[in-house]
Design an enzyme around this catalytic site. Structure first.
Site, PDB file in Angstrom:
ATOM      1  N   CYS A  83       0.789  -1.232   0.000  1.00 23.13           N
ATOM      2  CA  CYS A  83       0.000   0.000   0.000  1.00 23.13           C
ATOM      3  C   CYS A  83       0.819   1.280   0.000  1.00 23.13           C
ATOM      4  O   CYS A  83       0.760   2.071  -0.943  1.00 23.13           O
ATOM      5  CB  CYS A  83      -0.950  -0.001   1.199  1.00 23.13           C
ATOM      6  SG  CYS A  83      -2.230  -1.277   1.096  1.00 23.13           S
ATOM      7  N   ILE A  84       1.561   1.531   1.055  1.00 22.51           N
ATOM      8  CA  ILE A  84       2.174   2.854   1.242  1.00 22.51           C
ATOM      9  C   ILE A  84       3.225   3.181   0.176  1.00 22.51           C
ATOM     10  O   ILE A  84       3.279   4.309  -0.296  1.00 22.51           O
ATOM     11  CB  ILE A  84       2.773   2.986   2.656  1.00 22.51           C
ATOM     12  CG1 ILE A  84       1.722   2.630   3.714  1.00 22.51           C
ATOM     13  CG2 ILE A  84       3.251   4.412   2.893  1.00 22.51           C
ATOM     14  CD1 ILE A  84       2.235   2.683   5.123  1.00 22.51           C
TER      15      ILE A  84
END
Length: 438
Positions: free
Chosen positions: A274-275
């Site tokens: 994600c990040i």
């Protein structure tokens, strides 16, 4: 009875067949939740190696207990398959596939498009489709909706389409798939109603928003928020180090304020799906509107630099010990991107190995969660985990802690290592000092 009412009735009576495309860190636990709640669930994956493992009630994701899988396989509520023609048997189809970046750091929607094409091949009236893969605002309506409508079906009447971002945090002791509120955005009000009805069966709470675009943007905001704040503490880590100030001490002091501050922690770089990836989906889409996302891009630069900073600190520490990085034996502790899991996605440890090897170091790693480094889109290291003992630790010029697994014997490592570089403050937390923080 129209298609909406018929599908709502099937869901209410637990007669709806659920299909989940992608049996990874998101799709597998979601499949198990639906099966556990009594829905016949078909799990689809292009990786045929996964199918016999699951059929035997085994797991390939360490934090997912085999008992959960074996229970639903034995009860015949869960069937894994690589036969996508079985999509025609499903009333609801949930797409949980990867959305990586390409080598230009632009969105690679290959998996979403292929999944959409497979669904379109077998779509029929009355089906619900939900996309969970993190992506830029507009994907659901711009990519998937036209594929399905090309079959002569009308969204909101003949089929139903929504976006609901995954919020998995592998091995989180406090939250799991079923206990994390679920944001849902439907293309039409009928789509939203069905989306809520389906997810309400397995999730503690659904959070409706006005559109798939709002739901897609919600996931991006969550991860951009984290990326920028992690970049902030990573930058402060480097600044404070020059001032002989410990960033970890400062964060601990700052978080005693009961309002206006949330603690984020530095590290060797960003990992997970994600990040490191999601923010750049918005950066790419924003260019369409002639907008530069300066915060996102700056945070990306800072976080991407961290593995190089760690190697720089490690090299300086070796210099003080009268050694050069080239030719030194380096043992990296931890290969997964976060502690106590086997998830290798975007792990900064892989970048550290690459940089160190390019600088002439002799690199090994130790991680009981990752016995052998699997090939990834970027790397293919032929390396196996080293078993730790005092003799092994003593044989390395430096031990670099990248992932702070709880099962490391920190005292044994501390007592026997010639030099320790810690990127997670793991040794100081346990009362061991005189180490290099990076």
């Amino acid at each position: 009875m129209n298609h909406k009412e018929n599908l709502l009735k099937k869901i209410e009576e637990k007669k709806a067949v659920i299909g989940v495309i992608g049996l990874g860190y998101v799709g597998l636990p979601l499949s198990l939740e639906f099966a556990k709640k009594g829905f016949y669930t078909i799990g689809f994956d292009i990786d045929e190696r996964k199918i016999p493992i699951l059929m035997q009630g085994k797991t390939y994701i360490k934090h997912i207990a085999e008992e959960k899988i074996s229970n639903v396989v034995k009860s015949k509520k869960f069937t894994p398959t690589s036969d996508f023609s079985k999509l025609s048997e499903c009333d609801a189809i949930i797409i949980c596939v990867p959305t990586p970046l390409d080598h230009h750091r632009e969105p690679d929607l290959t998996f979403i498009k292929k999944s959409g094409e497979q669904v379109a091949e077998f779509i029929h009236e009355g089906q619900f489709i939900s996309l969970e893969s993190s992506t830029y605002p507009g994907t659901t309506e711009e990519i998937l909706q036209p594929l399905f409508e090309a079959k002569g079906l009308k969204v909101g009447e003949d089929f139903f389409l929504a976006f609901s971002p995954e919020r998995e945090d592998p091995n989180n002791p406090s939250y799991s798939t079923s206990t994390i509120p679920k944001v849902v955005g439907g293309v039409t009000p009928a789509c939203l109603e069905i989306a809520q009805k389906i997810y309400d069966q397995v999730i503690v709470k659904t959070v409706p928003v006005s559109s798939p675009r709002a739901a897609e943007a919600t996931k991006l905001l969550e991860n951009i928020y984290r990326s920028i704040n992690i970049a902030l503490v990573n930058e402060l880590k480097m600044v404070f180090d020059k001032m002989d100030i410990d960033i970890w001490e400062v964060i601990e002091a700052a978080k005693t304020k009961p309002f206006g501050f949330q603690a984020f922690y530095p590290g060797p770089g960003l990992g997970g799906h994600c990040i490191p990836i999601d923010p750049f989906y918005l950066t790419w889409k924003a260019r369409e509107f002639d907008i530069n996302t300066k915060f996102i891009e700056l945070a990306g630069e800072i976080n991407t630099f961290q593995p190089y900073y760690v190697v720089q600190k490690l090299s300086e520490a070796l210099d003080k010990n009268g050694k050069t990085l080239k030719g030194s034996k380096v043992l990296i502790l931890g290969a997964s991107y976060k502690k106590n899991i086997d998830d290798m996605r975007e792990s900064p440890s892989l970048k550290l190995i690459e940089i160190l090897q390019n600088r002439g170091a002799i690199v090994s790693y130790s991680d009981s969660y990752v016995p052998k480094l699997p090939p990834t889109r970027k790397y293919n290291f032929e390396m196996k985990s080293v078993e730790l003992n005092s003799t092994v630790i003593k044989s390395y010029d430096v031990v670099l802690l990248s992932t702070d697994h709880d099962n490391f014997d920190y005292e044994m490592i501390y007592q026997n290592a010639q030099l320790i570089v810690d990127t997670r403050n793991a040794f100081a937390k346990r009362g061991f000092y005189n180490i290099v923080k990076a």
